[in-house]
Scaffold this active site. Structure first.
Site, PDB file in Angstrom:
ATOM      1  N   VAL A 501       0.821  -1.215   0.000  1.00 14.35           N
ATOM      2  CA  VAL A 501       0.000   0.000   0.000  1.00 14.35           C
ATOM      3  C   VAL A 501       0.856   1.266   0.000  1.00 14.35           C
ATOM      4  O   VAL A 501       2.029   1.253   0.334  1.00 14.35           O
ATOM      5  CB  VAL A 501      -0.959   0.014   1.215  1.00 14.35           C
ATOM      6  CG1 VAL A 501      -1.894  -1.168   1.162  1.00 14.35           C
ATOM      7  CG2 VAL A 501      -0.170   0.015   2.529  1.00 14.35           C
ATOM      8  N   GLU A 502       0.197   2.380  -0.370  1.00 12.07           N
ATOM      9  CA  GLU A 502       0.811   3.714  -0.409  1.00 12.07           C
ATOM     10  C   GLU A 502       2.130   3.722  -1.179  1.00 12.07           C
ATOM     11  O   GLU A 502       3.132   4.262  -0.723  1.00 12.07           O
ATOM     12  CB  GLU A 502       0.997   4.272   1.010  1.00 12.07           C
ATOM     13  CG  GLU A 502      -0.326   4.578   1.684  1.00 12.07           C
ATOM     14  CD  GLU A 502      -0.188   5.470   2.898  1.00 12.07           C
ATOM     15  OE1 GLU A 502       0.796   6.221   2.977  1.00 12.07           O
ATOM     16  OE2 GLU A 502      -1.082   5.406   3.761  1.00 12.07           O
ATOM     17  N   GLY A 503       2.133   3.122  -2.347  1.00 11.47           N
ATOM     18  CA  GLY A 503       3.323   3.032  -3.178  1.00 11.47           C
ATOM     19  C   GLY A 503       3.973   1.691  -2.981  1.00 11.47           C
ATOM     20  O   GLY A 503       4.640   1.464  -1.971  1.00 11.47           O
TER      21      GLY A 503
END
Length: 822
Positions: A501-503
């Protein structure tokens, strides 16, 4: 020899000046003076003196005559630079402008100013923040049953949902004037770390609304009307927010989102207003199934030019109330059996007025800038904090279990294989916790740490996954069997979620850390590129000239510093610290110079192609990352008063970082496409070859010993870990019994010796204990201690079992591909 003395001393002067980074004029004068003095002292001839002075003049005079240098040297180079330098896209420019540069810039300079690091204030919680941690956070942990959450409910209990709303856990970032808690970034990190010890699902649920989402975006960009209405409702839990960015066709490449909104007129609350008609398909959205307020990223178009002349306005952010007509939500994803709410959000021809755009109409098309400016803050806190809390809880649990669990009559922590795993756990827990604290402290200092947040997100979650694996290996079958008493299995099971997640971590490592760091942190590259934007040629040439020759001097200095520090094994240089830590600072000086040299050379030789050499870029990012992590550990050690008991943890983690840096640099040089350049770089960076080694077995033994016994170093490592020994916290109960386990060990050895020697009658443990007391092998008090410890530890070596009906699967769910086909 006297004939060559002026020349040799002149070369030496140049090297010293480069090492010390003297200014150009000072370098020129100092070198000339050294040549003259050397000639005089050695009795050299006029010719032997004149030749090196002439050579010096041929280089130094044109460079010191500024007007001549600009017209004859810098101007032609500027023309070439303009042709070969790729123009940054608007997306790339926004990403570069979004963050600030902190101490990572010093590391990239090749000559870090350690005084700047140590001058940073010590991160500390306020009295009010500590009270929140000791009060509501402690109570929330006590009411949390992770097995109930993950297996029975697949959700937080209604009591927990009510409590987090009532105590404003969703409003940690919201100012008090709007009803929020207004906690510092450090306090948010502490809260998430403690919740992580109780339940990863709980920590994620609390973390997401306080990370990138409607609350953060409204604080920075919302209209006053939007803030006044939504922030109080977000703070007290009347609104549960989520933010919808990722979709089937746009994940890490968020700028290519196909979701769109067409400017038009439509009905809203009974009135005909100008707005956007949205069509979107989002997935992986945390809290979406239960959200009441949806943040949405989409590309905004104005084909009828209602708002202006532009057709494609750009990425825009909007707020959609849950009862917006056409909004589809409620279905859930099931991310690796984790129970936090996560699911898709869809809509077709969903109309919202322009007043629902975050920031109003004036912020239309500014969505990408808004996202990247906020992302670095949220990404630098939530995921590293969760990783830090999980890793530290794992370290405490693994150490206690390795002391409690006996095989062949001794604690398994004394086996070298287990000891090796414990050392990795302890060292990496020390590194991750220092990194997480450094990231939060940067946010509290007002920084927007784009590069450090990428470093923290990637390395905290990657090392966290490695620690989860080691914790599982130590627990063996105990970790495999899920149930209420298993505190390790879910962490291992869900560790890939934070990686993704988040990159996604692969993208973060190969594209973001060095990709942004090389330009943002470099003292000259960004200045050179920005000079091209100046419209006035004289100003452009002046700015380019200053950056270019500063860059040349910077490169020469780093080459010299890298060679000198390599030849001396990094044992010279004026650094802070005491007798124990000065060698660490000097070691980092060496690798900072090596990074600056290799990075500069890579950019010069490969140019724009470096962007596509992702493996080289990733390895250079690894060097920068480990320099940053090692710096954070030294800052932590200094802030805590240089505790001697922590030295094994610091030493193990530091040597691990340095060994990783060496391997990363070696990987760059082995795979550098221009081989002659790689050979020269290797001679400068590794003049005596690769000499760094992983942490030794002896050092690992000392780290393992810290984890397996109560002590100050272990207590500091366990900062903000939930260890209250209540009914729902097996790690807390196991940690509480550890002192008695250790006290019982010498008694147990006496008892077992007698039992194995055939001195005791009976076959079961209690009968043998009674006989041991009767025969004077142990005392009554010692018998009571052994019986008490055996009963207590049985819980922690036992595993759960179930009636088959308790594990019966629910309804069969048709795969999404078949549902869509139908």
């Amino acid at each position: 020899m006297t004939a060559f003395a002026p020349f040799l001393f002149g070369v030496l002067a140049i090297l010293v000046a480069a090492y010390l980074r003297l200014r150009l004029l000072h370098w020129s004068i100092a070198t000339a003076v050294v040549i003259v003095i050397a000639a005089w002292l050695c009795g050299s001839s006029v010719l032997a003196t004149a030749i090196p002075l002439l050579l010096l003049a041929l280089v130094a005079v044109p460079l010191n005559l500024v007007d001549f240098r600009r017209k004859r040297l810098s101007a032609p180079l500027l023309a070439i630079f303009q042709k070969v330098t790729p123009k940054l896209s608007d997306t790339e420019q926004i990403a570069l402008d979004a963050g600030t540069v902190g101490f990572e810039g010093e590391l990239f300079s090749g000559k870090p100013d350690w005084k700047k690091l140590l001058a940073q204030p010590k991160p500390e919680l306020s009295i009010e923040e500590q009270a929140f941690l000791d009060g509501p956070v402690e109570r929330l942990c006590a009411m949390t049953n992770d097995w109930q959450i993950t297996h029975e409910l697949a959700d937080l209990s209604p009591e927990i949902w009510d409590f987090v709303k009532k105590e404003r856990f969703f409003g940690m970032i919201i100012p008090k004037k709007y009803g929020g808690l207004e906690l510092s970034a450090l306090a948010q990190s502490a809260v998430l770390q403690k919740l992580m010890g109780a339940s990863a699902s709980l920590s994620s649920t609390v973390g997401v609304p306080n990370s990138l989402g409607p609350g953060e975006l409204l604080l920075h960009y919302g209209t006053q009307e939007q803030r006044d209405y939504y922030l109080p409702r977000l703070a007290d839990g009347r609104e549960i927010p989520c933010f919808a960015l990722t979709g089937p066709y746009a994940g890490s490449d968020a700028t290519s989102i196909p979701d769109y909104g067409i400017v038009c007129k439509g009905e809203w609350n009974g009135a005909n207003v100008i707005g956007v008609r949205l069509t979107f398909d989002k997935r992986y959205i945390t809290l979406a199934p239960v959200a009441t307020l949806f943040g949405l990223a989409f590309r905004m178009y104005d084909p009828e030019h209602i708002l202006g002349d532009k057709d494609d306005i750009g990425i825009t952010l909007a707020l959609l109330p849950h009862d917006t007509k056409g909004l589809e939500y409620g279905r859930r994803h099931f991310p690796l059996n984790a129970a936090f709410q996560n699911g898709p959000v869809r809509g077709k021809d969903v109309f919202v007025p322009l007043s629902q755009l975050i920031g109003g109409e004036k912020m239309a098309g500014q969505g990408w800038r808004m996202l990247v400016e906020c992302l670095s803050v949220g990404r630098g806190i939530t995921l590293p904090s969760n990783a830090s809390g999980g890793v530290k809880a794992g370290a405490i649990a693994a150490g206690a279990y390795a002391r409690i669990r006996k095989q062949f009559g001794i604690a398994i922590g004394r086996f070298e294989g287990v000891e090796e795993a414990l050392a990795r756990i302890g060292g990496r827990a020390y590194a991750i916790s220092a990194l997480s604290k450094a990231s939060a402290a940067a946010v509290d200092r007002g920084e927007k740490p784009a590069v450090p947040s990428a470093i923290a997100k990637y390395h905290a979650t990657e090392l966290g996954r490695e620690v989860a694996k080691d914790v599982m290996d130590i627990h063996g079958g105990k970790g495999v069997q899920l149930g209420p008493s298993n505190y390790a299995g879910r962490a291992w099971q869900t560790s890939p979620i934070a990686i993704t997640v988040e990159g996604a971590n692969i993208m973060t490592r190969s594209l973001m850390i060095f990709g942004q760091g090389a330009i943002r942190c470099h003292p000259y590259v960004l200045r050179e590129m920005e000079s091209l934007k100046l419209s006035d040629y004289r100003e452009k040439l002046k700015a380019f000239d200053s950056a270019l020759w500063g860059h040349v001097g910077f490169a020469v200095s780093n080459a010299v510093r890298s060679l000198v520090l390599g030849l001396t094994f990094g044992r010279i240089g004026n650094v802070p610290g005491n007798a124990y830590t000065r060698r660490y600072y000097r070691k980092l000086n060496r690798y900072a110079a090596a990074l600056a040299l290799v990075a500069d050379t890579s950019m010069l030789v490969l140019g724009g192609k470096l962007k596509f050499k992702e493996k080289i870029s990733a390895r250079l990012g690894d060097v920068l990352s480990n320099l940053y992590i090692a710096s954070a550990m030294l800052k932590r050690y200094e802030d805590q008063g240089r505790p001697v008991n922590d030295q094994p943890l610091l030493a193990w983690a530091f040597h691990d970082c340095v060994h990783r840096m060496q391997d990363a640099l070696d990987g760059v040089l082995r795979n550098f496409p221009v081989r002659p350049v790689a050979w020269v770089l290797r001679a400068l960076v590794f003049p005596f070859g690769r000499r760094e080694v992983p942490p030794s077995d002896g050092l690992g033994r000392r780290v393992a010993a810290i984890l397996c016994a109560p002590g100050e170093a272990r207590d500091r490592l366990a900062e903000w870990v939930y260890l209250t020994p209540n009914a729902n916290n097996p790690v807390g109960r196991m940690n509480a019994i550890l002192p008695e386990v250790i006290a019982a060990e010498p008694i147990e050895r006496k008892f077992l010796k007698a039992a194995k020697g055939g001195e005791l009658a009976g076959y079961d443990y209690d009968a043998q204990l009674a006989d041991a007391v009767a025969k004077g092998v142990i005392s009554d008090a010692e018998r009571d201690l052994l019986a008490r410890v055996r009963k207590a530890t049985f819980e922690f070596i036992s595993v759960d079992d179930f009636d088959p009906t308790e594990l019966a699967a629910g309804k069969h769910v048709k795969p999404a591909s078949l549902r869509s086909a139908a």
